[in-house]
Scaffold this motif. Sequence first.
Motif, PDB file in Angstrom:
ATOM      1  N   LEU A 218     -17.151  -7.320   5.974  1.00  0.00           N
ATOM      2  CA  LEU A 218     -16.196  -8.428   6.012  1.00  0.00           C
ATOM      3  C   LEU A 218     -16.854  -9.675   6.613  1.00  0.00           C
ATOM      4  O   LEU A 218     -16.714 -10.784   6.094  1.00  0.00           O
ATOM      5  N   PHE A 219     -17.597  -9.489   7.710  1.00  0.00           N
ATOM      6  CA  PHE A 219     -18.319 -10.596   8.348  1.00  0.00           C
ATOM      7  C   PHE A 219     -19.294 -11.235   7.359  1.00  0.00           C
ATOM      8  O   PHE A 219     -19.320 -12.457   7.189  1.00  0.00           O
ATOM      9  N   TYR A 220     -20.085 -10.400   6.692  1.00  0.00           N
ATOM     10  CA  TYR A 220     -21.068 -10.908   5.730  1.00  0.00           C
ATOM     11  C   TYR A 220     -20.394 -11.679   4.599  1.00  0.00           C
ATOM     12  O   TYR A 220     -20.806 -12.790   4.258  1.00  0.00           O
TER      13      TYR A 220
ATOM     14  N   VAL B 174     -13.129 -13.249   1.151  1.00  0.00           N
ATOM     15  CA  VAL B 174     -13.277 -11.818   1.409  1.00  0.00           C
ATOM     16  C   VAL B 174     -12.575 -11.056   0.301  1.00  0.00           C
ATOM     17  O   VAL B 174     -11.466 -11.402  -0.109  1.00  0.00           O
ATOM     18  N   TYR B 175     -13.228 -10.005  -0.180  1.00  0.00           N
ATOM     19  CA  TYR B 175     -12.631  -9.152  -1.190  1.00  0.00           C
ATOM     20  C   TYR B 175     -11.450  -8.411  -0.557  1.00  0.00           C
ATOM     21  O   TYR B 175     -11.610  -7.720   0.436  1.00  0.00           O
ATOM     22  N   TRP B 176     -10.262  -8.543  -1.118  1.00  0.00           N
ATOM     23  CA  TRP B 176      -9.038  -8.072  -0.479  1.00  0.00           C
ATOM     24  C   TRP B 176      -8.978  -6.562  -0.304  1.00  0.00           C
ATOM     25  O   TRP B 176      -8.306  -6.065   0.602  1.00  0.00           O
ATOM     26  N   LEU B 177      -9.683  -5.792  -1.124  1.00  0.00           N
ATOM     27  CA  LEU B 177      -9.614  -4.334  -1.031  1.00  0.00           C
ATOM     28  C   LEU B 177     -10.195  -3.792   0.272  1.00  0.00           C
ATOM     29  O   LEU B 177      -9.915  -2.650   0.647  1.00  0.00           O
ATOM     30  N   ILE B 178     -10.981  -4.587   0.956  1.00  0.00           N
ATOM     31  CA  ILE B 178     -11.546  -4.125   2.223  1.00  0.00           C
ATOM     32  C   ILE B 178     -10.463  -3.919   3.277  1.00  0.00           C
ATOM     33  O   ILE B 178     -10.594  -3.065   4.152  1.00  0.00           O
TER      34      ILE B 178
ATOM     35  N   ASP C  30      -3.946 -24.673   2.652  1.00  0.00           N
ATOM     36  CA  ASP C  30      -4.975 -25.558   3.181  1.00  0.00           C
ATOM     37  C   ASP C  30      -5.445 -25.229   4.594  1.00  0.00           C
ATOM     38  O   ASP C  30      -6.456 -25.755   5.041  1.00  0.00           O
ATOM     39  N   TYR C  31      -4.717 -24.410   5.318  1.00  0.00           N
ATOM     40  CA  TYR C  31      -5.016 -24.237   6.733  1.00  0.00           C
ATOM     41  C   TYR C  31      -5.532 -22.863   7.118  1.00  0.00           C
ATOM     42  O   TYR C  31      -6.384 -22.735   7.985  1.00  0.00           O
ATOM     43  N   LEU C  32      -5.004 -21.822   6.520  1.00  0.00           N
ATOM     44  CA  LEU C  32      -5.323 -20.460   6.919  1.00  0.00           C
ATOM     45  C   LEU C  32      -5.458 -19.605   5.669  1.00  0.00           C
ATOM     46  O   LEU C  32      -4.566 -19.609   4.823  1.00  0.00           O
ATOM     47  N   GLY C  33      -6.564 -18.897   5.563  1.00  0.00           N
ATOM     48  CA  GLY C  33      -6.786 -18.072   4.381  1.00  0.00           C
ATOM     49  C   GLY C  33      -6.050 -16.742   4.462  1.00  0.00           C
ATOM     50  O   GLY C  33      -5.706 -16.257   5.543  1.00  0.00           O
ATOM     51  N   TRP C  34      -5.824 -16.154   3.307  1.00  0.00           N
ATOM     52  CA  TRP C  34      -5.162 -14.854   3.270  1.00  0.00           C
ATOM     53  C   TRP C  34      -6.011 -13.786   3.935  1.00  0.00           C
ATOM     54  O   TRP C  34      -5.493 -12.846   4.536  1.00  0.00           O
ATOM     55  N   GLY C  35      -7.316 -13.915   3.850  1.00  0.00           N
ATOM     56  CA  GLY C  35      -8.191 -12.958   4.520  1.00  0.00           C
ATOM     57  C   GLY C  35      -8.014 -12.990   6.025  1.00  0.00           C
ATOM     58  O   GLY C  35      -8.033 -11.947   6.690  1.00  0.00           O
ATOM     59  N   ASP C  36      -7.818 -14.186   6.568  1.00  0.00           N
ATOM     60  CA  ASP C  36      -7.582 -14.328   8.011  1.00  0.00           C
ATOM     61  C   ASP C  36      -6.295 -13.612   8.417  1.00  0.00           C
ATOM     62  O   ASP C  36      -6.259 -12.892   9.423  1.00  0.00           O
TER      63      ASP C  36
ATOM     64  N   PRO D 281     -15.100 -19.467   8.760  1.00  0.00           N
ATOM     65  CA  PRO D 281     -15.016 -18.045   8.407  1.00  0.00           C
ATOM     66  C   PRO D 281     -14.316 -17.249   9.525  1.00  0.00           C
ATOM     67  O   PRO D 281     -14.924 -16.421  10.198  1.00  0.00           O
ATOM     68  N   LEU D 282     -13.027 -17.524   9.707  1.00  0.00           N
ATOM     69  CA  LEU D 282     -12.268 -16.949  10.818  1.00  0.00           C
ATOM     70  C   LEU D 282     -12.247 -15.429  10.770  1.00  0.00           C
ATOM     71  O   LEU D 282     -12.584 -14.759  11.749  1.00  0.00           O
ATOM     72  N   ALA D 283     -11.864 -14.849   9.651  1.00  0.00           N
ATOM     73  CA  ALA D 283     -11.783 -13.385   9.555  1.00  0.00           C
ATOM     74  C   ALA D 283     -13.153 -12.753   9.768  1.00  0.00           C
ATOM     75  O   ALA D 283     -13.269 -11.720  10.425  1.00  0.00           O
TER      76      ALA D 283
END
Length: 163
Positions: free
Chosen positions: A7-9, A17-21, A77-83, A127-129
């Motif tokens: 996830l970090f990479y 980020v690929y959501w399945l993770i 615009d502010y926060l990604g779904w991965g986060d 890259p918050l997540a």
Amino acid sequence: MGCLLFLFYQDLRYRAVYWLIFPVLLALLVGVTLGESLGREILISSSLNLAFLMLQLMLLTIYFSMKNKKWVNITKDYLGWGDILFLLTVAFFLSPMNYLFFYIGSLSLVLLFTLATIGNNNKHRIPLAGLQSLLFAALLLIDWNLSSLNLQSDEWLLKQFGL
């Protein structure tokens, strides 16, 4: 550990980020949690953590909506779904106080890291997540190697504060 480092990479390299993770990471964390805690305790902790996260997301939405004088979808615009998915996932592992400390501490460290590396340039995506997953991986390593620390119980924190 592998999921967190992947996830970090991904987040650092692609800013996505690929959501399945997240379901995989959730299953692994819940599996570890079920091995160490009772189902009722997990349900209560997770519910408190999720309520806190929902409150935070609601307050962010209200803040940015008032600031822009129109309804704002913070995931645009502010926060990604991965986060959001990462914070939802770790909510099922950490006890409420540990979750609160991780949430505040990781956001503070990511903010400091971001200010130190890219400054306050609004065009960069943070890259918050990914950064939070790296911090969470470090926290897990410390938890596994330090018997006085237990991320699934607030008792060690209460002892630190003399409560």
